[in-house]
Design an enzyme around this catalytic site. Structure first.
Site, PDB file in Angstrom:
ATOM      1  N   HIS A  64       0.862  -1.177   0.000  1.00 31.97           N
ATOM      2  CA  HIS A  64       0.000   0.000   0.000  1.00 31.97           C
ATOM      3  C   HIS A  64       0.906   1.237   0.000  1.00 31.97           C
ATOM      4  O   HIS A  64       1.989   1.222   0.574  1.00 31.97           O
ATOM      5  CB  HIS A  64      -0.936   0.004   1.214  1.00 31.97           C
ATOM      6  CG  HIS A  64      -2.190  -0.806   0.990  1.00 31.97           C
ATOM      7  ND1 HIS A  64      -2.952  -1.318   2.007  1.00 31.97           N
ATOM      8  CD2 HIS A  64      -2.810  -1.167  -0.174  1.00 31.97           C
ATOM      9  CE1 HIS A  64      -3.998  -1.965   1.493  1.00 31.97           C
ATOM     10  NE2 HIS A  64      -3.926  -1.894   0.186  1.00 31.97           N
ATOM     11  N   ASP A  66       1.113   4.067   1.477  1.00 30.64           N
ATOM     12  CA  ASP A  66       1.669   4.710   2.671  1.00 30.64           C
ATOM     13  C   ASP A  66       2.796   3.878   3.292  1.00 30.64           C
ATOM     14  O   ASP A  66       3.381   4.283   4.296  1.00 30.64           O
ATOM     15  CB  ASP A  66       0.570   5.024   3.703  1.00 30.64           C
ATOM     16  CG  ASP A  66      -0.226   3.801   4.135  1.00 30.64           C
ATOM     17  OD1 ASP A  66      -0.424   2.889   3.317  1.00 30.64           O
ATOM     18  OD2 ASP A  66      -0.666   3.764   5.301  1.00 30.64           O
ATOM     19  N   HIS A 274       1.165   3.634  13.579  1.00 30.57           N
ATOM     20  CA  HIS A 274       0.189   3.638  12.484  1.00 30.57           C
ATOM     21  C   HIS A 274      -1.161   4.146  12.987  1.00 30.57           C
ATOM     22  O   HIS A 274      -2.167   3.452  12.936  1.00 30.57           O
ATOM     23  CB  HIS A 274       0.052   2.207  11.911  1.00 30.57           C
ATOM     24  CG  HIS A 274      -0.584   2.157  10.545  1.00 30.57           C
ATOM     25  ND1 HIS A 274      -1.933   2.001  10.367  1.00 30.57           N
ATOM     26  CD2 HIS A 274      -0.064   2.229   9.305  1.00 30.57           C
ATOM     27  CE1 HIS A 274      -2.208   1.970   9.064  1.00 30.57           C
ATOM     28  NE2 HIS A 274      -1.090   2.112   8.403  1.00 30.57           N
TER      29      HIS A 274
END
Lengths: 340, 340
Positions: A64, A66, A274
């Site tokens: 992904h 990010d 996160h």
């Protein structure tokens, strides 16, 4: 072992937190590993002592943006610094296709080799020894919208001490032989008797073990790995309440879920990261909510990571957040990049 | 017209300068355009008043990483902000292949449409009107290692004033008709005579025109466009001396080359950008060397851009560097991102 967070925000960067990246190395090592490389990771590295020339390997938890959009720029900057050493890139299969596509469409040639190591499967699997000579690395499959993995880093070279009782039993008098035995070499004594180093060294201490997990909505998948680890670094994107409101679609863990799994594994140090940007703004939701929820489910040493936080795991398995942060106390002010 | 630099470094970011990006809009417009989008552009935008929701189009000069690696992350963040309006992406052909490859390998889906506009060819060519409703945009081919373009932005909607002498000549007495004529509407007077707005309005002022060029080792290619422009934004990667030492391979311009071309075109405002990191460190080379070299060849208004510098082009064609910089004086300190 030590590690430093270069990004702790989920999905998008905020003013205070960048997207995911973590630098890690074993005690005294020059080479280091990067786990994930969100956009702007190289900008973060500019504010730390980590050098792109000493970067040995990048471990991508999942593909992904990010967690990987900073990789092409980091590779390009290492090229402009005339890096020549090969760089290991470990991650699920799309990693190679992603990078090769970017390199082909943007004319990016590198003066060093990329050594792709594909991780896959469902059980914990060891990566080849050459990936990190001083650390054994294994990948454990997690549960997310795309294949996602947690990486377990285990010290490989443990210093050992001579055991006086064993030396005496083996009849090894103080002298040059001690130094060689201490270094792990077998010797032949002046009287002709052979002595094996392993017979006179004290048993090695436990190898320290740190797990850095990718995005994951089933932290219990790491239970087996975490039972023998000193540190678990794991996402805690939301509180339970927000997770319920959003629904299971994004496949993230709440602070409670992660904390409960860490408690079940008995891992003594838990570092949450996160965090959804919603907890970073002024409003009804706060980082304190995440912390409170985790503390209620976990009695060990708990940390909520901030960008640039440095952690050191001592030989007794106790994790310390270092206050004297080289990443924040460089010769230039930390905010210099955003100013003229 | 106004624009703000979000990155002014060549090749790699430094602590003070990010890689290329520039935000631009016409006077009073809500929608804006981004020219180039190096890695970390979205991080820069977080420190300015520009909103991703109001971004109308991205113009990529060429597909080198320091001009486009920030695009996937910017698109992803706009998606997380629930953008629904289509976004124009204009640039040379690899732009689409680059983005579609990244999107396919990293599972990036967008809740808004991407409207790709391919620029190509060798002569200046106009982009479709819908790209920027308030600005006419044309692309001029430059000379670099990969296809590279300069974008000319020209005001499209010019306010006009009523001309008292013309009003008198046409016999239009003060009254409601004046307002409608001022707005460009044709009218019929009470006595039945028709009057065309164009006949009583003063001629429109010259439309302001700003050129933002990509990497280019032949600034004279912009001579024709620059003759009618008020502002040229162009790279000045090195001084002549360094360019000679490096050789022509990288295909960049020196400050002298750019300044000489701007002087030949008679463009009244020249803004230099895209500075090699070697001028940004402490050492023998300095930004002052670049400035001195440019001043020797160009007598107009000369600026060396810094990250976050905002410029305003007034109606008389004079470019001002704004001191009251909203990008640096937000509610949070400018360096907040690099601190806890």
């Amino acid at each position: 072992m030590e590690f430093q967070f270069l990004g702790t925000s989920a999905g998008t960067p905020t003013r205070r937190r960048n997207v995911s990246a973590l630098a890690l190395r074993s005690e005294g090592a020059r080479h280091w590993a990067l786990v994930d490389c969100g956009e702007g990771t190289q900008h973060r590295i500019l504010r730390t002592p980590w050098s792109l020339n000493d970067l040995r390997a990048v471990f991508v938890t999942h593909l992904h943006g990010d967690h990987c959009y900073g990789l092409p720029g980091l590779l390009a900057s290492a090229a402009m610094m005339n890096r020549t050493a090969p760089l290991v890139l470990a991650g699920p299969a799309p990693l190679r296709a992603f990078l090769e596509g970017v390199m082909a469409t943007t004319g990016l040639g590198l003066p060093y080799a990329l050594d792709f190591v594909e991780v896959g499967g469902t059980a914990a699997s060891a990566l080849p020894d050459h990936v990190m000579p001083d650390l054994a690395v294994a990948a454990t499959a997690l549960s997310h919208r795309v294949p996602s993995f947690g990486y377990t880093f285990t010290e490989r070279r443990l210093e050992r001490k001579l055991d006086p009782a064993r030396l005496q039993a083996a009849g090894v008098a103080r002298g040059a032989a001690w130094g060689r035995l201490q270094r792990g070499e077998d010797v032949v004594l002046p009287d002709g008797r052979p002595v094996r180093a392993d017979d006179v060294l004290a048993p090695p201490r436990k190898a320290r073990r740190v797990i850095v997990a990718g995005d994951n909505d089933r932290p219990e998948l790491l239970l087996e790995e975490a039972r023998s680890a000193e540190v678990l670094v794991h996402e805690a994107t939301y509180t339970d309440e927000v997770l319920c409101r959003i629904g299971p679609g994004p496949q993230h863990s709440s602070a409670r879920m992660t904390a409960a799994a860490a408690a079940a594994a008995g891992v003594p140090n838990l570092v949450l990261t996160h965090f959804s940007p919603r907890y970073q703004q002024h409003g009804a939701l706060a980082m304190a909510d995440l912390e409170e929820e985790a503390r209620a489910a976990y009695g060990g040493r708990l940390f909520l990571a901030n960008d640039f936080d440095r952690f050191q795991l001592d030989r007794d398995g106790v994790l310390h957040r270092l206050e004297d942060d080289a990443g924040k106390a460089g010769p230039a002010p930390a905010g210099a990049q955003a100013q003229r």
